[in-house]
Design an enzyme around this catalytic site. Sequence first.
Site, PDB file in Angstrom:
ATOM      1  N   HIS A  22       0.853  -1.193   0.000  1.00 29.64           N
ATOM      2  CA  HIS A  22       0.000   0.000   0.000  1.00 29.64           C
ATOM      3  C   HIS A  22       0.889   1.243   0.000  1.00 29.64           C
ATOM      4  O   HIS A  22       1.792   1.364   0.835  1.00 29.64           O
ATOM      5  CB  HIS A  22      -0.901   0.027   1.232  1.00 29.64           C
ATOM      6  N   ASP A  61      -7.758  -1.934   4.101  1.00 29.23           N
ATOM      7  CA  ASP A  61      -6.394  -1.479   4.414  1.00 29.23           C
ATOM      8  C   ASP A  61      -6.174  -1.330   5.916  1.00 29.23           C
ATOM      9  O   ASP A  61      -5.461  -0.428   6.369  1.00 29.23           O
ATOM     10  CB  ASP A  61      -6.074  -0.141   3.723  1.00 29.23           C
ATOM     11  N   GLY A  67      43.216  21.249 -10.602  1.00 29.02           N
ATOM     12  CA  GLY A  67      43.967  21.837 -11.707  1.00 29.02           C
ATOM     13  C   GLY A  67      45.305  22.356 -11.235  1.00 29.02           C
ATOM     14  O   GLY A  67      45.853  21.887 -10.223  1.00 29.02           O
ATOM     15  N   CYS A  71      47.636  13.335 -11.568  1.00 32.99           N
ATOM     16  CA  CYS A  71      47.992  14.355 -10.579  1.00 32.99           C
ATOM     17  C   CYS A  71      48.954  13.826  -9.522  1.00 32.99           C
ATOM     18  O   CYS A  71      49.756  14.585  -8.975  1.00 32.99           O
ATOM     19  CB  CYS A  71      46.738  14.917  -9.922  1.00 32.99           C
TER      20      CYS A  71
END
Length: 837
Positions: A106, A142, A585, A642
């Site tokens: 449900h 339910d 960088g 790097c």
Amino acid sequence: MRIAIIGQSLFGQEVYSRLRKEGHQVVGVFTIPDKDGKADPLALEAEKDHVPVFKFPRWRLKGKALPEVVEQYKSLGAQLNVLPFCSQFIPMEVINAPEHGSIIYHPSLLPRHRGASAINWTLIHGDKKGGFTVFWADDGLDTGDILLQKECDVLPDDTVSSLYNRFLFPEGVNGMVEAVRLITEGKAPRIPQTEEGATYEGIQKKENAKINWDQPAEAIHNWIRGNDKVPGAWTEANGQMLTFFGSTLNDNGLVPEGDTLDIPGASQPGIITKVGLVLFGNDGKMLVVKNIQLEDGKMIPACHFFKSAESTTLELTEEELVTAETIRDAWQRILPNVAEIESSTDFFKSGAASVDVVRLIEEVKLQCNGLELENEDVYMATTFGDFIQMLIRKLRGEDGEEEQAIDYVGSKSCLLQKLGSTFLEKLADLMEEHQEELATIEAIDSGAVYTLALKTHVGMSIQTFRYFAGWCDKIQGTTIPINQARPNRNLTFTKKEPVGVCGIVIPWNYPLMMLSWKTAACLAAGNTLVIKPAQVTPLTALKFAELTVKAGIPKGVVNVLPGSGSLVGQRLSDHPDVRKIGFTGSTEIGKHIMKSCALSNVKKVSLELGGKSPLIIFADCDLSKAIQMGMSSVFFNKGENCIAAGRLFLENSIHDQFVQKVVEEVKKLKIGDPLDRATNHGPQNHHAHLQKLIEYCQKGVKEGATLVYGGKQVSRPGFFFEPTIFTNVEDHMFVAQEESFGPIMIISRFPDGDIDGVLQRANATEFGLASGVFTQNINKALYVSDKLQAGTVFINTYNKTDVAAPFGGFKQSGFGKDLGEAALNEYLKIKTVTFEY
């Protein structure tokens, strides 16, 4: 366990497939009769597996179970009924028949929102939490005992579809499988539902979905999104019924300009603007609707409401007429109940459902050279004639779409933190599904050897998203004892919150992997971001952006802006709404970014900059391994790495043997096409970098270093550079101090036993990204690792990074961390809360 599946839809199909993979025996599938000649997806899957399929139109008549139906069901001997999505009323004679009973899914947190429209009402009521319940089936009210529940945050702009697709479907399938597992293990609970907070709302139908304008904007927004796409919230305006879709709250307080649309009952007229239809609540606040469905069923962008229909119909070329007939055949396959597809044939009025939209999009992609439509393209061109006109315009690049001005850096933060790990896991799955394509793009774009790109560039990217997906729900603060001010007491705790909008600037050596290292942590922390890929390698970033859309990540959360650093990167650094920059960088550019971040708005910044990583190899090492790893430390990824070992220090007694063996091994490397699976060494990334490497070697020779091997461009088309070896490099030389960022091995000697002396030389640099040591003496290894001034120290290995291990530099190699738990802190801010009681 012997299981009967009772249900339908793709959800039912997925639960069925998963349970079979778990080893359960599905003895029968009970689903709905074929509709318009088409079987339900659950039925199709079961029939393919030769599992008995039953398509009862009903299970009972006048409130009583049909004996023949119950008898057929019981003949299968199921031990458990699993109802993943069931629209039929199943009699209790069937529900209670198996020894383990029946469980049902449900889509709400019971006891709240009992009933068939639970998702709609979760949104209509503006619930902050949603989720699903697996419960022991009852007589259809339910109210049965709860087996398990899982919850998620409901986002401000969620619709029934978005909530279902991102959580209720994928996690619901997992929940159903988990529930069966608990039953099998005898651990399944039965928790009675409380009536406290219980609600029941009726099924949403079109006649009940009319908008009440005498309420705040947020309530109107909730009503519209709670009925999107079915049954659709509507109002009367401009002489017809208008149904609204795609609602968002407009919280910037600025009233836009546009044409007014009078709406009976509304506190103010609506305004047709370039971004959609702006509506007002009785509190004066605004919401924006993206799409409008007209009374005749046609859906249009809200911004086009007052525009006349296309005055001209495209005249198709002969080739386009062939395309139209191909697509007509696709429509015919999807709509077999329609005798002939004509221009006026309406896709949805002819029986198509949402699953058929997906199928049509795939058909178009297959037949039209990969053209990818959106679901909304189908909803906005529902007749075959309109669909072909729309399709041909897109194929010509003349689809008439107005360019949307989206201020990406003004997007809302925190979305991914609320969404949890689902999207990141889905993104990782998609990257894995497309890994060969990504590796090919990476090889073409950056020159990486395909096999390395597949394993490292792409492989580690996938691992990174899976790792950080696990952190999404584990970001937590601490409770801190503080001095008490008598007679009152105090409680202090911290919260970790997303930074906001982040700018990610990535380099060209690992275009996808560097993107992933930063993006995964950024998203897991709950931020939105703008990615600026390197100007020379934007392709995998663009493919990545496409995959984020397929993963369902909302628009505006992940944005990619290719371009130059001086333009795009500078704008991100300067923008007052960007609160964090993550950069990889050069040190020179890193300093410039740091300055811009300080001057703009003191934004947070993390920098992974240049390196000149020392690798110290002692005579007591495992020499064969040191040779192998020493080569890898320099030549891995063509030296465009790097953390590449920028300088090797060899103890005198092994120097000559090491150099001789390395030269022998380098000569064996195959240099060539990166897409050739046998290639070891591909081309350098771009021409300017190749020239830099040539000049670097020329300086080394000029200063007196010995060029043992390489040092020049390979004589063949392309940016190929020979793996290079320099020896007799003195500390003062240019090549001893500066990073080459290429396949150049720089070798220096040091006297036997001079540990402190070589450490002093290794640390005599302003860089401190990585370092390494090879020795079999554990005391020496630990002593050297303590003394090396670098963010990473490798002992008897090199290049061994892992998604769980923090990565970042010291000194002018930058600050801040990628990977590991530490990376999350780069994208979070800590708030301290103190209260007195």
